[in-house]
Design a protein around this motif. Structure first.
Motif, mmCIF file in Angstrom:
data_model
loop_
_atom_site.group_PDB
_atom_site.id
_atom_site.type_symbol
_atom_site.label_atom_id
_atom_site.label_comp_id
_atom_site.label_asym_id
_atom_site.label_seq_id
_atom_site.Cartn_x
_atom_site.Cartn_y
_atom_site.Cartn_z
ATOM 1 N N ASP A 1 0.822 -1.207 0.000
ATOM 2 C CA ASP A 1 0.000 0.000 0.000
ATOM 3 C C ASP A 1 0.857 1.258 0.000
ATOM 4 O OD1 ASP A 1 0.841 -0.773 2.494
ATOM 5 O OD2 ASP A 1 -1.093 -0.550 3.477
ATOM 6 N N ALA A 2 2.007 1.221 0.688
ATOM 7 C CA ALA A 2 2.918 2.367 0.649
ATOM 8 C C ALA A 2 3.514 2.540 -0.749
ATOM 9 C CB ALA A 2 4.028 2.195 1.677
ATOM 10 N N ASN A 3 3.746 1.435 -1.440
ATOM 11 C CA ASN A 3 4.283 1.520 -2.799
ATOM 12 C C ASN A 3 3.327 2.237 -3.743
ATOM 13 O OD1 ASN A 3 6.474 0.067 -1.873
ATOM 14 N ND2 ASN A 3 5.793 -1.889 -2.713
ATOM 15 N N GLU A 4 2.026 2.080 -3.524
ATOM 16 C CA GLU A 4 1.050 2.721 -4.394
ATOM 17 C C GLU A 4 0.992 4.233 -4.196
ATOM 18 O OE1 GLU A 4 -2.750 0.831 -4.105
ATOM 19 O OE2 GLU A 4 -2.165 -0.721 -5.548
ATOM 20 N N VAL A 5 1.493 4.712 -3.067
ATOM 21 C CA VAL A 5 1.502 6.154 -2.811
ATOM 22 C C VAL A 5 2.349 6.883 -3.847
ATOM 23 C CG1 VAL A 5 2.168 7.937 -1.139
ATOM 24 C CG2 VAL A 5 1.030 5.857 -0.355
ATOM 25 N N TRP A 6 3.353 6.201 -4.400
ATOM 26 C CA TRP A 6 4.180 6.829 -5.426
ATOM 27 C C TRP A 6 3.343 7.224 -6.644
ATOM 28 C CZ3 TRP A 6 9.576 7.677 -5.397
ATOM 29 C CH2 TRP A 6 10.237 7.246 -4.252
ATOM 30 N N VAL B 1 12.342 -14.667 -4.726
ATOM 31 C CA VAL B 1 13.557 -15.431 -4.418
ATOM 32 C C VAL B 1 14.283 -14.794 -3.241
ATOM 33 C CG1 VAL B 1 15.816 -16.122 -5.294
ATOM 34 C CG2 VAL B 1 13.815 -16.301 -6.770
ATOM 35 N N LEU B 2 14.296 -13.469 -3.223
ATOM 36 C CA LEU B 2 14.992 -12.741 -2.154
ATOM 37 C C LEU B 2 14.250 -12.809 -0.824
ATOM 38 C CD1 LEU B 2 17.274 -10.691 -1.352
ATOM 39 C CD2 LEU B 2 15.707 -8.879 -2.086
ATOM 40 N N LYS B 3 12.925 -12.846 -0.879
ATOM 41 C CA LYS B 3 12.116 -12.686 0.329
ATOM 42 C C LYS B 3 11.565 -13.985 0.902
ATOM 43 C CE LYS B 3 10.582 -9.711 2.261
ATOM 44 N NZ LYS B 3 10.965 -9.229 3.611
ATOM 45 N N THR B 4 11.758 -15.113 0.232
ATOM 46 C CA THR B 4 11.213 -16.372 0.740
ATOM 47 C C THR B 4 12.330 -17.390 0.933
ATOM 48 O OG1 THR B 4 10.762 -17.189 -1.502
ATOM 49 C CG2 THR B 4 8.982 -15.995 -0.384
ATOM 50 N N TRP C 1 12.829 2.667 6.267
ATOM 51 C CA TRP C 1 12.778 2.014 7.579
ATOM 52 C C TRP C 1 11.792 0.855 7.569
ATOM 53 C CZ3 TRP C 1 8.563 1.942 11.078
ATOM 54 C CH2 TRP C 1 8.860 1.428 12.350
ATOM 55 N N THR C 2 10.671 1.029 6.876
ATOM 56 C CA THR C 2 9.675 -0.045 6.785
ATOM 57 C C THR C 2 10.261 -1.283 6.119
ATOM 58 O OG1 THR C 2 7.892 1.584 6.633
ATOM 59 C CG2 THR C 2 7.386 -0.661 5.926
ATOM 60 N N TYR C 3 10.976 -1.081 5.024
ATOM 61 C CA TYR C 3 11.591 -2.218 4.345
ATOM 62 C C TYR C 3 12.648 -2.893 5.222
ATOM 63 C CZ TYR C 3 9.404 -1.676 -0.218
ATOM 64 O OH TYR C 3 8.491 -1.665 -1.235
#
Length: 342
Positions: free
Chosen positions: A55-60, A182-185, A316-318
């Motif tokens: 949801d923060a990504n959509e703010v862009w 791949v990076l996150k799982t 910071w969220t990431y």
């Protein structure tokens, strides 16, 4: 550099941030049926990789649209009226995706979750394809008349170049999303995501390479060769890192490719914001489509003060949600997830 040119560059930066961050969100949604096939737990692993950040990504996108409206009202008015039906379809798809993600875990019923998964898929595929088509048409030009209205038929916007642009962003976002997974799982989900990433590599290189070269040869300038070269280098780096098992570097590579491809498209527009295929005299340019100098000055001060705060907070969220997710970390399906995303 004038303030109008500064805001053209800034809008390009905002769309770059949106495509880099929301691009892997779309990719995750596009790949969710494949990676989560036969297991709701696996689907929850896939979805939870973007749960804290999508949801923060959509703010862009909201910020980019607001900046376009304020800095270049003529560009905003002509583009959003001429592409009204397409952008409405894109907006409906985004809303469908939002509702599906937010409400998927609210009802503990397999059929409900299946319908929500379908909504996530549609809401990811449609924007992934539509954004490439829209930007390709912006670069190619549209039938813009003397009254700054886009005329003609839908067929004018369905050129081979525009359709290739839609296909290019579709495969690129899918590949970007696979690398992100791949990076996150970890475990079996990561292994399957890596196999999909390797399968997508060939089509991504061919389609994105063809679209980038066509864009450069037909509409690019001298410096946009740098953007094209960076996109190719990022894609090759991602390929090498994927086969070497260097997950972080692979994601850096796809990020560079998405950012450089966006720079190529935006740079190919300059100094126009909306070229006319009817008569070059009807082109909307940075100069004739911008707001007053006072408006741009006020906007600049607001942007300089607010942007660093937003970037620090999102970074910071990431960092907080940086760890990998595995099937073993997902709680039993009897209860609802605390985040409402699973």
């Amino acid at each position: 550099m004038t303030l109008a040119e500064f805001w053209f560059v800034l809008i390009g930066v905002l769309f770059t941030g949106y495509f880099v961050l929301e691009g892997f969100d779309f990719g995750v949604g596009m790949l969710m049926p494949v990676l989560g096939k036969g297991s709701d737990t696996r689907r929850r692993v896939v979805l939870n990789t973007i749960g804290p950040v999508w949801d923060a990504n959509e703010v862009w996108l909201i910020t980019a649209g607001g900046a376009m409206f304020a800095a270049f009202p003529e560009w905003y008015a002509s583009m959003f009226s001429g592409f009204y039906l397409a952008l409405l379809l894109l907006l409906v798809a985004l809303i469908l995706r939002i509702c599906a993600i937010e409400y998927r875990a609210k009802i503990n019923d397999p059929k409900w979750r299946a319908w929500c998964d379908l909504g996530i898929g549609i809401g990811s595929w449609v924007p992934a394809l539509a954004w490439g088509w829209v930007f390709a048409n912006l670069v190619r030009g549209v039938p813009l008349d003397a009254d700054r209205q886009i005329v003609g038929s839908v067929g004018d916007l369905l050129s081979p170049y525009a359709l290739l642009g839609g296909l290019a962003t579709g495969v690129l976002f899918a590949f970007h999303g696979a690398i992100f997974l791949v990076l996150k799982t970890g475990g079996e989900v990561r292994d399957d995501a890596q196999r999909i990433a390797r399968l997508l590599l060939g089509p991504t290189v061919v389609v994105v390479g063809a679209f980038g070269l066509w864009t450069q040869l037909a509409y690019g300038s001298g410096w946009t060769w740098i953007a094209l070269g960076a996109a190719v280098a990022g894609l090759l780096a991602a390929a090498g890192a994927t086969f070497a098992g260097r997950d972080g570097w692979a994601f850096v590579g796809t990020t560079i490719t998405v950012a450089a491809a966006t720079a190529l498209l935006v740079g190919s527009l300059f100094p126009n914001v909306l070229p006319s295929t009817i008569d070059p005299a009807f082109d909307l340019t940075i100069a004739n489509a911008s707001s007053t100098p006072y408006t741009l000055k006020v906007m600049t001060w607001v942007a300089l003060l607010a942007t660093p705060v937003v970037l620090i907070y999102q970074g910071w969220t990431y960092w907080v949600f940086r760890k990998r997710l595995t099937v073993e970390q997902i709680p039993a399906p009897a209860g609802l997830s605390l985040s409402g995303k699973g």
